[in-house]
Design a protein around this motif. Structure first.
Motif, short mmCIF file in Angstrom:
data_model
loop_
_atom_site.label_atom_id
_atom_site.label_comp_id
_atom_site.label_asym_id
_atom_site.label_seq_id
_atom_site.Cartn_x
_atom_site.Cartn_y
_atom_site.Cartn_z
N LEU B 241 4.45 -6.38 -0.81
CA LEU B 241 3.68 -6.33 -2.06
C LEU B 241 2.23 -6.72 -1.82
O LEU B 241 1.31 -6.12 -2.38
N GLU B 242 2.03 -7.73 -0.97
CA GLU B 242 0.65 -8.13 -0.68
C GLU B 242 -0.08 -7.02 0.09
O GLU B 242 -1.25 -6.74 -0.17
N LEU B 244 0.32 -3.95 -0.19
CA LEU B 244 -0.03 -2.85 -1.11
C LEU B 244 -1.40 -3.06 -1.75
O LEU B 244 -2.06 -2.10 -2.13
N ARG B 245 -1.79 -4.34 -1.87
CA ARG B 245 -3.09 -4.62 -2.50
C ARG B 245 -4.23 -4.00 -1.71
O ARG B 245 -5.26 -3.62 -2.27
N ASP B 247 -3.79 -1.32 0.17
CA ASP B 247 -3.34 0.01 0.54
C ASP B 247 -3.37 0.93 -0.67
O ASP B 247 -2.52 1.77 -0.87
N ARG B 248 -4.39 0.71 -1.51
CA ARG B 248 -4.42 1.43 -2.78
C ARG B 248 -4.73 2.90 -2.58
O ARG B 248 -5.50 3.27 -1.71
N GLY B 249 -4.17 3.70 -3.45
CA GLY B 249 -4.51 5.14 -3.45
C GLY B 249 -3.79 5.93 -2.40
O GLY B 249 -3.97 7.13 -2.30
#
Lengths: 180, 522
Positions: B241-242, B244-245, B247-249
């Motif tokens: 989850l962290e 992903l912060r 790894d946007r788009g």
């Protein structure tokens, strides 16, 4: 003075904890020593295995100190903030899960929550709200999405999980109903 | 009764026990249904980036126990389902690797090197077929080796190893796992030490529950499932989850298996040598505790690449060579059978999937993985041996499903790569916590799971593998108990780990493994 490698910090922290374990925690918190003599028989005491674990930690800490990895992996300030956010999120969502049902029952009924904990809708109140907050909150923390959409997804997913456990199994209790 | 009688009983337990429905008048047993269900779920999970077989096994286990209970006849349906997941996930991991350049499971990473270029050349269907054939072949090969080796190894252990040797063997296994997993021996040992420490809390022989600091809720010890799921699953969710912060788009473009229908028969002579070689590599690596399928895939691919370069065939590896997909998939799939060799013959889990199989066996009871499983009693039957042969049968049933229907399922699950991880992972987390709660019925178990989740997160961030922790946590109690018994049996000999040539060899090897890896690696 030369700055310590992040692995050396890790080794240092683990070494201190292992020494506290070996010389403070284990002696104070085990019923028997390393070796026990019971009716002229020598037996292994309860302190031996934890002491071996402490020695493994010390060995690991020393090796980590002496041979730090070439690639740096360490906890950053951002990682610590993320952990703090997780703690806050779980305190909130699990707090709602644990206390919302009893709170609503205390306000609206004379009986309190316990007699109602396995009846609809009471048994779902805490789980549904707490679970929705957990899913929506964690999703929002990881990626920016419209909050109303996340709340909707969280509510649907939470109820789906609740029903998946509750409908086929009579004996299972959803959180927090086993504690109450 | 002899071994063959046990084989037949195991076979019957899979095919004849508790039919749930019938096809043309033939009853289909619950074990067959569960193996098939687990296999399909495994393919779906494997095809979903961010999920993995162990995660699905972890979530399924409490649900399965709720359905089947703790009776001995629950073992085969539950283990059959978990084995189905394990095998399905390995096949499914290749799907997003080929279609979207995103490995569904870490061991499918090398599949992207050639699978995705093939998909870009409109040969996605061919790549998927190669991946499926190689994966099924590697898996089957590994299962054959398991069936041949596990009973033999178990009988050898039971016949030649006494208590001091068994204690030394456990020590060797732990030293090996701590030394070879992850990037640093020191961190492996720290992870192992923490696992041993967690295993010691509230256990022991004295009336006082040790290391509990007087906290009543710890007096029952740390729940096995809470610690394992916390470190392995919840910790991974926190980290993902962290990640992903930042790894946007990231979006995948959907390319659902393009290319025309293609027969693999003409290609088999060029593919088979790679499949066979990688199957041997994967099987050998899988049999070693702690060395996972990712290393098998890397080695299988590297060796195949060298051989392919010598032949001068085109396309080269990395540019869409079918042989590259075959080598990787055969290697990573052939780990799944042989990693049960140490589980069944020694009771030692070698990877995360094996951890959950052992967790299932320990939770349900009636089956203690280890040398006694294959011991022939003087009279009557050994129920554990029947279950072991039932397990082997279930594995071959899963292989049969894989060979016949696996390819069809593979082509249907490409869409799973589009499921957003940011939403999927919190749902998986709630599902995991709920699964823990329904098993333990205490909010404290949920908090303990989250605490171990944070530990698992920190371990991953500092570059420490959580697997030595989990394996030490599982084996810690067994190591202590065996050592206590050996100590008592040898009349309090402090040198029990060196008391016989075999024990001496195992203990020396444990030291050598650590020293060798410390000298060889940073």
């Amino acid at each position: 003075m030369k700055r310590l490698h992040s692995d050396q910090w890790l080794g240092l922290v683990v070494l201190v904890l292992a020494l506290v374990l070996l010389f403070v925690w284990i002696p104070l918190d085990t019923g028997t020593g390393l070796i026990e003599q019971v009716r002229r028989r020598v037996l292994i005491g309860d302190a031996l295995a934890p002491s071996v674990a402490a020695c493994v930690l010390i060995l690991g800490a020393v090796l980590t100190w002496l041979k730090p990895a070439a690639r740096t992996s360490r906890l950053t300030a951002a990682n610590l903030r993320w952990m703090l956010a997780l703690v806050v999120m779980f305190t909130l969502s699990l707090g709602l899960m644990r206390y919302l049902g009893p709170l609503v029952a205390a306000v609206l009924t004379d009986t309190g929550y316990r007699p109602l904990r396995d009846t609809v809708p009471w048994k779902y109140i805490g789980y549904a709200v707490g679970g929705t907050v957990m899913i929506a909150g964690l999703s929002r923390m990881s990626q920016p999405r419209p909050i109303w959409r996340l709340v909707l997804i969280g509510a649907v997913a939470t109820m789906a999980i609740a029903l998946a456990y509750d409908l086929p199994f009579d004996t299972l209790l959803l959180p927090p109903n086993g504690d109450l | 009764m002899g071994i063959w009688d046990h084989v037949q009983l195991g076979f019957q337990a899979v095919f004849l026990a508790d039919p749930v429905f019938s096809v043309f008048g033939i009853g289909v047993s619950i074990v067959l249904v569960m193996v098939a269900g687990g296999f399909v779920l495994g393919i779906v999970v494997g095809a979903t980036p961010g999920l993995a077989g162990p995660m699905a096994m972890a979530i399924s286990l409490p649900i399965l126990i709720s359905v089947f209970g703790y009776a001995a006849d629950a073992l085969l349906p539950v283990l059959g389902f978990l084995i189905g997941i394990m095998k399905g996930a390995t096949v499914g991991g290749a799907v997003p690797a080929i279609l979207f350049n995103t490995p569904g499971t870490p061991d499918a990473y090398m599949t992207t090197f050639d699978g995705f270029p093939m998909a870009q050349r409109d040969e996605a269907k061919r790549a998927l077929k190669i991946a499926h054939m190689s994966s099924a072949a590697g898996d089957t090969f590994s299962d054959v080796v398991l069936v041949l080796c596990a009973p033999f190894l178990a009988i050898m252990v039971e016949r030649y190893l006494d208590l001091p040797e068994k204690a030394a063997l456990l020590l060797l296994s732990l030293a090996f796992i701590a030394s070879v997993i992850g990037g640093s021996v020191g961190k492996g040992l720290i992870s192992m030490g923490l696992g041993l420490l967690a295993a010691m809390i509230a256990t022991g022989e004295d009336f006082y529950p040790r290391l509990t600091m007087g906290i009543p809720s710890l007096a029952g010890g740390i729940p096995l499932a809470a610690a394992i799921l916390g470190v392995l699953i919840v910790g991974e969710v926190f980290k993902s989850l962290e990640d992903l912060r930042s790894d946007r788009g990231a979006r995948v473009s959907l390319n659902m298996g393009g290319g025309k229908a293609h027969s693999l028969w003409p290609e088999l002579p060029t593919l088979l040598p790679h499949v066979l070689r990688s199957s041997v590599i994967g099987t050998v690596i899988g049999a070693l505790p702690g060395v996972g399928s990712t290393l098998a895939a890397t080695l299988g691919y590297s060796v195949a690449k060298r051989n392919h370069a010598r032949t001068g065939r085109t396309p080269a590896f990395g540019e869409g060579a079918g042989e590259g997909v075959a080598a990787t998939e055969a290697a990573n799939s052939s780990v799944s059978g042989s990693n049960l060799i140490p589980v069944l013959s020694l009771g030692i889990p070698g990877n995360a999937a094996a951890v959950f199989l052992i967790l299932a066996m320990e939770s349900i009871g009636g089956f203690n993985p280890g040398p006694s499983v294959f011991a022939l009693p003087p009279t009557g039957i050994n129920p554990e041996m029947v279950i072991a042969f039932g397990l082997f049968t279930a594995m071959f049933v899963a292989n049969a499903i894989n060979w016949t229907l696996g390819g069809v399922f593979m082509r249907q699950v490409g869409v799973m790569a589009r499921v957003p991880k940011g939403i999927l992972l919190p749902i998986v987390l709630l599902l995991t916590l709920t699964a823990i709660y329904v098993q333990e019925a205490k909010m404290m178990a949920v908090w303990i799971t989250l605490a171990f989740g944070l530990l698992g997160y920190v371990m991953r961030r500092v570059g420490m593998s959580p697997l030595p922790f989990v394996i030490a946590f599982i084996l810690g109690g067994k190591l202590e108990e065996t050592t206590r018994q050996a100590f008592a049996a040898t009349g309090g000999d402090p040198w029990l780990l060196f008391s016989s040539p075999v024990a001496f060899a195992f203990t020396s090897l444990a030291v050598l493994v650590v020293v060798w890896n410390v000298r060889g690696r940073a």
